[in-house]
Design a protein around this motif. Structure first.
Motif, PDB file in Angstrom:
ATOM      1  N   GLU A 148      -2.570   3.442  -0.717  1.00  0.00           N
ATOM      2  CA  GLU A 148      -2.943   3.750   0.656  1.00  0.00           C
ATOM      3  C   GLU A 148      -3.516   5.157   0.694  1.00  0.00           C
ATOM      4  O   GLU A 148      -2.986   6.066   0.049  1.00  0.00           O
ATOM      5  CB  GLU A 148      -1.736   3.697   1.585  1.00  0.00           C
TER       6      GLU A 148
ATOM      7  N   THR B 143      -8.970  -1.907   5.809  1.00  0.00           N
ATOM      8  CA  THR B 143      -9.651  -0.639   6.064  1.00  0.00           C
ATOM      9  C   THR B 143      -9.801  -0.419   7.557  1.00  0.00           C
ATOM     10  O   THR B 143      -9.839  -1.376   8.337  1.00  0.00           O
ATOM     11  CB  THR B 143     -11.054  -0.598   5.413  1.00  0.00           C
TER      12      THR B 143
ATOM     13  N   GLU C  77      -5.301   7.968   3.633  1.00  0.00           N
ATOM     14  CA  GLU C  77      -5.688   8.312   5.005  1.00  0.00           C
ATOM     15  C   GLU C  77      -6.586   9.543   4.943  1.00  0.00           C
ATOM     16  O   GLU C  77      -6.157  10.617   4.548  1.00  0.00           O
ATOM     17  CB  GLU C  77      -4.446   8.620   5.835  1.00  0.00           C
ATOM     18  N   TYR C  78      -7.854   9.361   5.315  1.00  0.00           N
ATOM     19  CA  TYR C  78      -8.814  10.466   5.340  1.00  0.00           C
ATOM     20  C   TYR C  78      -8.718  11.163   6.696  1.00  0.00           C
ATOM     21  O   TYR C  78      -8.937  10.540   7.736  1.00  0.00           O
ATOM     22  CB  TYR C  78     -10.232   9.949   5.114  1.00  0.00           C
ATOM     23  N   ARG C  79      -8.411  12.455   6.673  1.00  0.00           N
ATOM     24  CA  ARG C  79      -8.200  13.174   7.934  1.00  0.00           C
ATOM     25  C   ARG C  79      -9.339  14.119   8.283  1.00  0.00           C
ATOM     26  O   ARG C  79      -9.716  14.238   9.439  1.00  0.00           O
ATOM     27  CB  ARG C  79      -6.901  13.980   7.852  1.00  0.00           C
TER      28      ARG C  79
ATOM     29  N   CYS D 175      -6.582  14.749   3.185  1.00  0.00           N
ATOM     30  CA  CYS D 175      -6.189  13.352   3.110  1.00  0.00           C
ATOM     31  C   CYS D 175      -4.776  13.234   2.571  1.00  0.00           C
ATOM     32  O   CYS D 175      -4.246  14.172   1.955  1.00  0.00           O
ATOM     33  CB  CYS D 175      -7.166  12.531   2.261  1.00  0.00           C
TER      34      CYS D 175
ATOM     35  N   SER E 209     -11.833   5.731   7.514  1.00  0.00           N
ATOM     36  CA  SER E 209     -10.667   6.493   7.946  1.00  0.00           C
ATOM     37  C   SER E 209      -9.425   6.194   7.118  1.00  0.00           C
ATOM     38  O   SER E 209      -8.708   7.108   6.712  1.00  0.00           O
ATOM     39  CB  SER E 209     -10.378   6.211   9.424  1.00  0.00           C
ATOM     40  N   ARG E 210      -9.163   4.897   6.874  1.00  0.00           N
ATOM     41  CA  ARG E 210      -7.961   4.522   6.143  1.00  0.00           C
ATOM     42  C   ARG E 210      -8.242   3.313   5.256  1.00  0.00           C
ATOM     43  O   ARG E 210      -9.045   2.436   5.620  1.00  0.00           O
ATOM     44  CB  ARG E 210      -6.798   4.208   7.090  1.00  0.00           C
TER      45      ARG E 210
ATOM     46  N   GLN F  13      -1.501  -0.134   6.907  1.00  0.00           N
ATOM     47  CA  GLN F  13      -1.246   1.214   6.450  1.00  0.00           C
ATOM     48  C   GLN F  13      -0.078   1.820   7.221  1.00  0.00           C
ATOM     49  O   GLN F  13       0.010   1.691   8.437  1.00  0.00           O
ATOM     50  CB  GLN F  13      -2.490   2.085   6.621  1.00  0.00           C
TER      51      GLN F  13
END
Length: 259
Positions: A201, A111, A203-205, A237, A62-63, A146
């Motif tokens: 950094e 992570t 962030e996978y959305r 992302c 996810s992050r 993050q």
């Protein structure tokens, strides 16, 4: 129950075939190795891909946030050590320490992994592996967690990219490292000759898939980029890239727009 392995270390040797143009480990390769070492440790703990698959679930990254003093160099030995900082029935916070073969700390990474159901793609309930909470460690990870990423609108750099066969992983969505490569490709090669990625950094959305055409939109800031990868008006992302001068560079400058 067998004693659970709280820390797990994987040793590497950086060959020429694995180097980038600066003769060091590429940031996207570091992300790939973070995934690799996390997967190894999850397998050891009995919560890996095959274990979750039996219940119709899987882990999704996810992050990620990492900070590096420098990256491993050509022919250098180095290692990644991982541990779980926090765990609940929906997600896990897993950290990493990157060291040279001589023991020098090169950097750290944080992570967040989310468990989802393979069919519904909704958050899964991992209460049945609650014993993993026994492996939570207070091993230090002295970098910030993050933060929120808000790209500037309108962006100064915009490119399109269509995902093809080599971009897709075993879950049949776009590989996590491909997003990193698209983001860093917004900058010039000369930027990486003078500067290195000191903090990153992402962030996978949402998931992107084969044949999707995305817009890679970046906003320039004094020491790097803020980036969004968008598909049909939705953000796939978000990323923040912070650049720092290499050891023989002391001046500051704005990152150049790629031409």
């Amino acid at each position: 129950m067998t004693q659970l392995k709280v820390l797990h270390t994987h040793h590497y040797h950086l060959t020429a075939a694995q180097c980038n143009a600066q003769s060091e480990l590429a940031p996207s390769q570091l992300i790939q190795q973070i995934i690799e070492v996390a997967t190894e440790h999850a397998d050891i703990l009995g919560v890996g891909f095959k274990d979750l698959q039996r219940h119709g679930n899987l882990w999704v990254l996810s992050r990620v946030a990492f900070e590096m003093k420098r990256f491993p160099r050509l022919l250098e030995d180095y290692s990644l050590t991982t541990w779980i900082e926090a765990y609940n029935r929906h997600f896990s916070e897993r950290n990493f320490e990157i060291r040279s073969g001589s023991g020098e700390i090169l950097g750290y990474a944080r992570t967040i992994w989310v468990a989802i159901n393979m069919d519904s793609r909704r958050p899964a309930d991992l209460s049945y592996i609650s014993y993993i909470s026994e492996t939570v460690s207070d091993h230090p990870c002295p970098i910030d967690k993050q933060g929120k990423i808000r790209p500037i609108d309108p962006p100064q750099i915009v490119h399109e990219y269509t995902f093809r066969v080599s971009d897709i992983d075993l879950n049949r969505h776009v590989n996590s490292t491909r997003y990193v490569e698209l983001i860093l490709n917004q900058m010039n090669l000369a930027d990486f000759d003078d500067y290195f990625l000191s903090r990153f950094e992402i962030e996978y959305r949402r998931e992107a898939h084969y044949n999707d055409t995305v817009e890679v939109a970046s906003s320039l800031v004094d020491n790097g980029l803020l980036t969004a990868i968008n598909l049909d008006g939705q953000t796939m992302c978000l990323a923040r890239s912070v650049m720092a001068p290499r050891e023989n560079k002391t001046e500051t400058k704005n990152i150049n727009q790629q031409t």
